[in-house]
Enzyme design. Structure first.
Site, mmCIF file in Angstrom:
data_model
loop_
_atom_site.group_PDB
_atom_site.id
_atom_site.type_symbol
_atom_site.label_atom_id
_atom_site.label_comp_id
_atom_site.label_asym_id
_atom_site.label_seq_id
_atom_site.Cartn_x
_atom_site.Cartn_y
_atom_site.Cartn_z
ATOM 1 C CE LYS A 11 11.945 91.561 6.993
ATOM 2 N NZ LYS A 11 11.402 91.532 8.644
ATOM 3 C CE LYS A 28 12.214 84.654 4.589
ATOM 4 N NZ LYS A 28 13.043 85.028 5.398
ATOM 5 C CE LYS A 38 5.411 85.500 11.281
ATOM 6 N NZ LYS A 38 5.853 86.738 12.129
#
Ligand code: AMP
Ligand code: TRP
Length: 342
Positions: free
Chosen positions: A113, A205, A208
């Site tokens: 991230k 994966k 969201k």
């Protein structure tokens, strides 16, 4: 014997998708009968990356309503909002002060991230796993059902409880035996569904945060949209669906999804689809997805029709959760030597 405790949570960042359902929430539902279950909407985690204040409250309600729609039963489980129980933030601070910085710097999810955010990375993003440890440890959870991607965070929670709190601060009883301050939790990662991959890339994966909406199926997507997304999902030139071929990650992922959504064993699904071309398989998968989500979507609408219903569940959950959490927090405060509060 009290029933073993379970705690888990999902972030209220946009609509939940098939990965959240099949990797996590579906397993929560099965645990409600045998375990004492706590499920929170982790809104404090949702602000570790830039967020829209105009949407946070609504997304929190939607997420809670989706828990209920997926089959979480507020008569049996305690459903609550993380930030409504202040003990989460407070324990996170106490744990921060005993957690080595380098444990956090090596977290894979942080590194992934952080790359996306350049120099805008917040301290909160780095601290995310400590807050998650606080979530779990406050409830003396025995088991934490999560998807595969959370395994490293679970290890960290275990290490903090064991090495950083119990090993250093456990009080001793009259016989000199140490009394653990915190329970060391176990992860529960079921193999099937633990990693649902993107519809547009079988090696990434389903997430969201993928900017491409077509990469995931949200639990609230209408049937036409589900069908469209599956129609556009990435395929390969080979005939026949199969598991385990490293050259065909999309086939593996979509066949796995089909098995889960159609309620078939993996063997059965593999047999049924071994000779099918993509053109035959995709409508079948779409139908299975639409049918599996239909009852979830119906229950969701029922919960949302009565505007106060979800909020009422969350209020009750908050009271039950706070009672347990505050007791644990007090135990940790004592072990660390704080002056008791009145
Ligand atoms: P998050 O969306 O990151 O808040 O994740 C909530 C829960 O869903 C966690 O237990 C995750 O491990 C699980 N999860 C998220 N994405 C996936 C995925 N693609 N496959 C399986 N489980 C997932
Ligand atoms: N980090 C988890 C995720 O993204 C969400 C989470 C926060 C969680 N606190 C938790 C999961 C406690 C299980 C237990 O998936």
């Amino acid at each position: 014997m009290p029933r073993p405790r379970v705690l888990s949570g999902v972030q209220p960042t946009g609509a939940l998708h098939l990965g959240n359902w099949l990797g996590a929430i579906r397993n929560w539902v099965d645990l409600q009968d045998s375990h004492d279950t706590y499920f929170c909407v982790v809104d404090l985690h949702a602000i570790t990356v830039p967020h829209d204040p105009a949407r946070l409250a609504e997304d929190t309600l939607t997420t809670a309503a989706l828990y209920l729609a997926c089959g979480i039963d507020p008569q049996r489980a305690t459903v609550f909002v993380q930030s409504h129980v202040a003990a989460h933030s407070e324990l996170a601070w106490l744990l921060n002060c005993v957690t080595p910085l380098n444990w956090l710097e090596r977290m894979i999810q942080f590194k992934e991230k952080a790359i996306k955010q350049g120099d805008q990375v917040s301290v909160g993003l780095l601290d995310y796993p400590v807050l998650m440890a606080a979530d779990i440890l406050l409830y003396d959870a025995d088991l934490v059902p999560v998807g595969e991607d959370q395994k490293q965070h679970l290890e960290l929670a275990r290490d903090i409880a064991q090495q950083r709190i119990n090993a250093r601060f456990a009080p001793r009883d009259a016989a000199g035996e140490s009394i653990p301050v915190l329970k060391v939790p176990e992860p529960l990662i079921l193999k099937e569904g633990a990693r649902v991959m993107s519809l547009t890339d079988g090696t990434a994966k389903m997430s969201k945060s993928d900017p491409n909406e077509g990469s995931r199926i949200s639990l609230l997507d209408p049937p036409e949209l589900i069908t469209k997304k599956i129609k556009r999902a990435k395929t390969d030139p080979t005939m026949g669906l199969e598991f385990g071929n490293p050259e065909r990650p999309e086939a593996d992922n979509l066949l796995g999804l089909y098995a889960l959504l159609a309620g078939k064993t993996r063997d059965q699904a593999a047999q049924d689809c071994a000779a099918m071309g993509w053109g035959q398989f995709k409508p079948l998968l779409a139908e299975a997805a639409v049918e599996a989500l239909r009852p979830v979507q119906q229950r969701y609408e029922q919960w949302r029709q009565d505007s106060g219903a979800v909020a009422a569940v969350l209020r009750e959950g908050e009271a039950k959760a706070a009672a347990v959490a505050n007791e644990t927090l007090e135990r940790v405060r004592q072990a660390l030597g704080f002056l008791p509060r009145s």
